[in-house]
Design a protein around this motif. Structure first.
Motif, PDB file in Angstrom:
ATOM      1  N   ALA A 101     -49.537   3.653   3.199  1.00 13.03           N
ATOM      2  CA  ALA A 101     -50.798   4.334   2.905  1.00 13.03           C
ATOM      3  C   ALA A 101     -50.898   4.463   1.396  1.00 13.03           C
ATOM      4  CB  ALA A 101     -50.846   5.714   3.553  1.00 13.03           C
ATOM      5  N   VAL A 102     -52.099   4.240   0.857  1.00 10.58           N
ATOM      6  CA  VAL A 102     -52.287   4.290  -0.589  1.00 10.58           C
ATOM      7  C   VAL A 102     -53.460   5.196  -0.947  1.00 10.58           C
ATOM      8  CG1 VAL A 102     -51.295   2.000  -0.975  1.00 10.58           C
ATOM      9  CG2 VAL A 102     -53.757   2.223  -0.590  1.00 10.58           C
ATOM     10  N   MET A 103     -53.349   5.821  -2.119  1.00 13.39           N
ATOM     11  CA  MET A 103     -54.462   6.564  -2.716  1.00 13.39           C
ATOM     12  C   MET A 103     -54.531   6.152  -4.179  1.00 13.39           C
ATOM     13  SD  MET A 103     -54.320  10.429  -1.092  1.00 13.39           S
ATOM     14  CE  MET A 103     -52.567  10.751  -1.394  1.00 13.39           C
ATOM     15  N   THR A 104     -55.613   5.493  -4.560  1.00 21.05           N
ATOM     16  CA  THR A 104     -55.747   5.004  -5.925  1.00 21.05           C
ATOM     17  C   THR A 104     -56.742   5.861  -6.708  1.00 21.05           C
ATOM     18  OG1 THR A 104     -57.509   3.454  -5.309  1.00 21.05           O
ATOM     19  CG2 THR A 104     -55.239   2.656  -5.191  1.00 21.05           C
ATOM     20  N   GLY A 105     -56.821   5.591  -8.016  1.00 16.73           N
ATOM     21  CA  GLY A 105     -57.772   6.327  -8.849  1.00 16.73           C
ATOM     22  C   GLY A 105     -57.476   7.814  -8.832  1.00 16.73           C
ATOM     23  N   ASN A 106     -58.525   8.606  -8.699  1.00 12.93           N
ATOM     24  CA  ASN A 106     -58.388  10.060  -8.718  1.00 12.93           C
ATOM     25  C   ASN A 106     -58.266  10.683  -7.329  1.00 12.93           C
ATOM     26  OD1 ASN A 106     -58.630  10.225 -11.557  1.00 12.93           O
ATOM     27  ND2 ASN A 106     -60.866  10.185 -11.418  1.00 12.93           N
ATOM     28  N   VAL A 107     -58.070   9.864  -6.293  1.00 14.66           N
ATOM     29  CA  VAL A 107     -58.131  10.378  -4.925  1.00 14.66           C
ATOM     30  C   VAL A 107     -57.176  11.543  -4.710  1.00 14.66           C
ATOM     31  CG1 VAL A 107     -57.728   9.838  -2.489  1.00 14.66           C
ATOM     32  CG2 VAL A 107     -58.977   8.222  -3.936  1.00 14.66           C
ATOM     33  N   ALA A 108     -55.934  11.416  -5.152  1.00 14.92           N
ATOM     34  CA  ALA A 108     -54.941  12.475  -4.890  1.00 14.92           C
ATOM     35  C   ALA A 108     -55.266  13.774  -5.609  1.00 14.92           C
ATOM     36  CB  ALA A 108     -53.549  11.993  -5.287  1.00 14.92           C
ATOM     37  N   GLN A 109     -56.169  13.723  -6.579  1.00 18.42           N
ATOM     38  CA  GLN A 109     -56.485  14.924  -7.355  1.00 18.42           C
ATOM     39  C   GLN A 109     -57.747  15.639  -6.896  1.00 18.42           C
ATOM     40  OE1 GLN A 109     -55.364  12.773 -11.412  1.00 18.42           O
ATOM     41  NE2 GLN A 109     -55.625  14.959 -11.722  1.00 18.42           N
ATOM     42  N   VAL A 110     -58.445  15.083  -5.907  1.00 16.96           N
ATOM     43  CA  VAL A 110     -59.678  15.733  -5.456  1.00 16.96           C
ATOM     44  C   VAL A 110     -59.389  16.873  -4.488  1.00 16.96           C
ATOM     45  CG1 VAL A 110     -60.972  13.602  -5.759  1.00 16.96           C
ATOM     46  CG2 VAL A 110     -60.123  14.204  -3.481  1.00 16.96           C
ATOM     47  N   PHE A 111     -58.147  16.981  -4.005  1.00 16.54           N
ATOM     48  CA  PHE A 111     -57.779  18.050  -3.075  1.00 16.54           C
ATOM     49  C   PHE A 111     -57.417  19.277  -3.902  1.00 16.54           C
ATOM     50  CE2 PHE A 111     -56.586  13.905  -1.314  1.00 16.54           C
ATOM     51  CZ  PHE A 111     -57.492  13.855  -0.265  1.00 16.54           C
ATOM     52  N   LEU A 200     -61.173  17.965 -10.678  1.00 16.45           N
ATOM     53  CA  LEU A 200     -59.869  17.424 -10.335  1.00 16.45           C
ATOM     54  C   LEU A 200     -58.801  18.486 -10.558  1.00 16.45           C
ATOM     55  CD1 LEU A 200     -59.984  13.889 -12.035  1.00 16.45           C
ATOM     56  CD2 LEU A 200     -60.559  14.478  -9.669  1.00 16.45           C
ATOM     57  N   ARG A 201     -57.745  18.404  -9.753  1.00 14.63           N
ATOM     58  CA  ARG A 201     -56.591  19.281  -9.947  1.00 14.63           C
ATOM     59  C   ARG A 201     -55.434  18.468 -10.521  1.00 14.63           C
ATOM     60  NH1 ARG A 201     -53.954  23.788  -5.847  1.00 14.63           N
ATOM     61  NH2 ARG A 201     -52.014  24.085  -7.000  1.00 14.63           N
ATOM     62  N   PHE A 202     -54.879  18.961 -11.605  1.00 16.88           N
ATOM     63  CA  PHE A 202     -53.779  18.281 -12.279  1.00 16.88           C
ATOM     64  C   PHE A 202     -52.460  18.938 -11.868  1.00 16.88           C
ATOM     65  CE2 PHE A 202     -57.389  16.906 -14.562  1.00 16.88           C
ATOM     66  CZ  PHE A 202     -57.057  15.746 -15.264  1.00 16.88           C
ATOM     67  N   ARG A 203     -51.736  18.288 -10.972  1.00 21.57           N
ATOM     68  CA  ARG A 203     -50.446  18.802 -10.508  1.00 21.57           C
ATOM     69  C   ARG A 203     -49.312  18.183 -11.320  1.00 21.57           C
ATOM     70  NH1 ARG A 203     -53.621  18.245  -5.862  1.00 21.57           N
ATOM     71  NH2 ARG A 203     -53.747  20.138  -4.579  1.00 21.57           N
ATOM     72  N   SER A 204     -48.292  18.963 -11.574  1.00 24.27           N
ATOM     73  CA  SER A 204     -47.126  18.459 -12.299  1.00 24.27           C
ATOM     74  C   SER A 204     -46.294  17.567 -11.387  1.00 24.27           C
ATOM     75  CB  SER A 204     -46.263  19.619 -12.791  1.00 24.27           C
ATOM     76  OG  SER A 204     -45.639  20.270 -11.684  1.00 24.27           O
ATOM     77  N   ARG A 205     -45.428  16.799 -11.992  1.00 22.79           N
ATOM     78  CA  ARG A 205     -44.526  15.947 -11.213  1.00 22.79           C
ATOM     79  C   ARG A 205     -43.668  16.789 -10.276  1.00 22.79           C
ATOM     80  NH1 ARG A 205     -40.197  11.321 -13.334  1.00 22.79           N
ATOM     81  NH2 ARG A 205     -38.918  11.326 -11.446  1.00 22.79           N
TER      82      ARG A 205
END
Length: 241
Positions: A101-111, A200-205
């Motif tokens: 499963a992949v999420m590209t671009g800003n997808v992972a940050q829209v949650f 967008l939400r900026f999560r740390s590593r």
């Protein structure tokens, strides 16, 4: 509800014209090869650029997106008939036993909320086969990308079928870990102006790795985006048994 840039039919139809050649997607094709992934789930597939490339490489592909206007653009492209398109989000995926499963671009940050992010991770996990992988990118908070966005000049593109369209980006709020911005599109042929607001939400590593570990994944690698070194993390996580 998806942002207007994806959900408005007129904006969705010009999205690719402002996205460039999408050379960033090559890295995902390489990772799919590396992981020997034959069945791929593209989450937040948008207008289908990556999904179609994956299908052209001989893979079975499912593309899912909550923006129906973007899916309509995707379905109109050459090669789209090879792909299963789903209107919805990752929290209600059928058990498709995906290898990847992949999420590209800003997808992972829209949650934006913890609940939405965790439900998404759980939904993806249920769609993966045991041992399947989740791969996605997210911007490094310390890189402070929003400072560059604030200086971006307007861009005008001659879009086939739409004529000249001007795009302007304005950062509207910075309340870390959240950054909000507005795209304004002016269709110069008829003067129509359409705006799209995004956050967008900026999560740390560390935060992302902790979330993955707590919800059924083993983090195998955290890489650079090869075309954007120093700007993003690319997470490769395996579904735990």
């Amino acid at each position: 509800m998806p942002d207007a840039i994806f959900a408005d039919h007129r904006l969705a139809s010009i999205y690719d014209a402002f996205g460039g050649d999408r050379h960033d997607l090559t890295a995902y094709l390489d990772i799919a090869d590396e992981l020997s992934a034959d069945r791929v789930l593209d989450i937040g597939c948008g207008t289908g650029c990556l999904a179609i490339l994956l299908a052209e490489s001989g893979r079975t592909v499912v593309g899912v997106d909550p923006a129906e206007a973007s899916l309509e653009v995707a379905k109109s492209k050459n090669g789209a008939a090879r792909i299963t398109w789903l209107h919805g989000d990752a929290t209600a995926m059928p058990p498709i036993d995906a290898d990847l499963a992949v999420m590209t671009g800003n997808v992972a940050q829209v949650f934006l909320t913890d609940a939405d992010w965790i439900q998404t991770l759980q939904g993806i996990r249920s769609a993966l086969r045991p041992g399947g992988h989740l791969v996605f990118e997210t911007r490094r908070p310390e890189r402070r990308a929003w400072e560059e966005w604030a200086d971006e000049p307007p861009t005008t593109v001659d879009v086939p079928g739409a004529g000249l369209v001007e795009q302007q980006l304005h950062v509207t709020a910075i309340r870390l870990p959240f950054v909000s911005f507005r795209h304004t599109y002016t269709f110069l042929t008829d003067g129509m102006v359409i705006t799209s607001h995004s956050t967008l939400r900026f999560r740390s590593r560390d935060e992302v790795e902790s979330n993955l570990t707590a919800h059924g994944y083993l983090v195998q690698d955290v890489r650079e985006a090869p075309d954007r070194p120093g700007r993003e993390f690319v997470f490769i996580a395996k579904r735990a048994a």
